[in-house]
Design a protein around this motif. Sequence first.
Motif, short mmCIF file in Angstrom:
data_model
loop_
_atom_site.label_atom_id
_atom_site.label_comp_id
_atom_site.label_asym_id
_atom_site.label_seq_id
_atom_site.Cartn_x
_atom_site.Cartn_y
_atom_site.Cartn_z
N VAL A 9 0.84 -1.20 0.00
CA VAL A 9 0.00 0.00 0.00
C VAL A 9 0.88 1.25 0.00
O VAL A 9 0.63 2.20 -0.76
CB VAL A 9 -0.97 0.00 1.20
CG1 VAL A 9 -1.70 1.33 1.32
CG2 VAL A 9 -1.97 -1.15 1.07
N VAL A 13 0.71 4.00 -3.04
CA VAL A 13 0.32 5.40 -2.80
C VAL A 13 1.48 6.33 -3.05
O VAL A 13 1.33 7.40 -3.65
CB VAL A 13 -0.25 5.56 -1.36
CG1 VAL A 13 -0.48 7.03 -1.03
CG2 VAL A 13 -1.54 4.77 -1.21
N GLU A 17 1.35 9.30 -5.81
CA GLU A 17 1.39 10.70 -5.38
C GLU A 17 2.58 11.48 -5.94
O GLU A 17 2.57 12.70 -5.94
CB GLU A 17 1.42 10.77 -3.85
CG GLU A 17 0.12 10.39 -3.20
CD GLU A 17 -1.03 11.31 -3.58
OE1 GLU A 17 -0.84 12.54 -3.71
OE2 GLU A 17 -2.14 10.79 -3.75
N THR A 22 -1.36 16.92 -5.68
CA THR A 22 -1.15 17.12 -4.24
C THR A 22 0.27 17.59 -3.96
O THR A 22 0.49 18.55 -3.23
CB THR A 22 -1.41 15.79 -3.49
OG1 THR A 22 -2.71 15.33 -3.80
CG2 THR A 22 -1.25 15.96 -1.99
N LEU A 48 -3.73 14.37 3.38
CA LEU A 48 -3.52 13.04 2.80
C LEU A 48 -4.05 11.95 3.73
O LEU A 48 -4.67 11.00 3.28
CB LEU A 48 -2.04 12.81 2.49
CG LEU A 48 -1.70 11.53 1.75
CD1 LEU A 48 -2.50 11.40 0.45
CD2 LEU A 48 -0.22 11.45 1.45
N VAL A 49 -3.84 12.12 5.03
CA VAL A 49 -4.36 11.14 5.99
C VAL A 49 -5.88 11.13 5.95
O VAL A 49 -6.51 10.06 5.93
CB VAL A 49 -3.84 11.46 7.42
CG1 VAL A 49 -4.60 10.66 8.47
CG2 VAL A 49 -2.35 11.17 7.52
N THR A 51 -7.95 12.09 3.44
CA THR A 51 -8.46 11.51 2.19
C THR A 51 -8.23 9.99 2.17
O THR A 51 -9.06 9.26 1.62
CB THR A 51 -7.82 12.17 0.95
OG1 THR A 51 -6.40 12.04 1.01
CG2 THR A 51 -8.21 13.62 0.84
N SER A 52 -7.14 9.53 2.77
CA SER A 52 -6.91 8.09 2.86
C SER A 52 -7.96 7.43 3.75
O SER A 52 -8.45 6.34 3.43
CB SER A 52 -5.50 7.80 3.39
OG SER A 52 -4.53 8.28 2.50
N GLY A 55 -11.06 7.11 1.83
CA GLY A 55 -10.92 6.00 0.88
C GLY A 55 -11.11 4.65 1.54
O GLY A 55 -11.79 3.76 0.99
N VAL A 56 -10.54 4.46 2.72
CA VAL A 56 -10.69 3.19 3.45
C VAL A 56 -12.15 2.98 3.83
O VAL A 56 -12.71 1.89 3.64
CB VAL A 56 -9.79 3.16 4.70
CG1 VAL A 56 -10.13 1.99 5.60
CG2 VAL A 56 -8.32 3.11 4.29
#
Length: 95
Positions: A9, A13, A17, A22, A48-49, A51-52, A55-56
Amino acid sequence: MEWKLLLTVFAGVFIAEMADKTQLVTLLFAADRDVSKWTVFFGSASALVLTSAIGVLAGSALAQFINVKAMSIIAGSGFMLIGAWTLYHGITTAS
């Protein structure tokens, strides 16, 4: 912890990126001499955290209703369509 998954992962990512919008926006904010580089870093990292996390959560929720294989096919097809459109646009507007 599943270290192989973590590294996969992370690599995915990280590669996605690199030179992404970003990173470019972060670069532009950091280029201003009058701003704190730590503030830019923490703002960018926090975004970023978040948006992650979204996503999760979205992936987990969608997996309840859509087969994971189907989601992979849909996502892959979407990326291919975006790539094809970008390639077409680049060819037709190149001078």
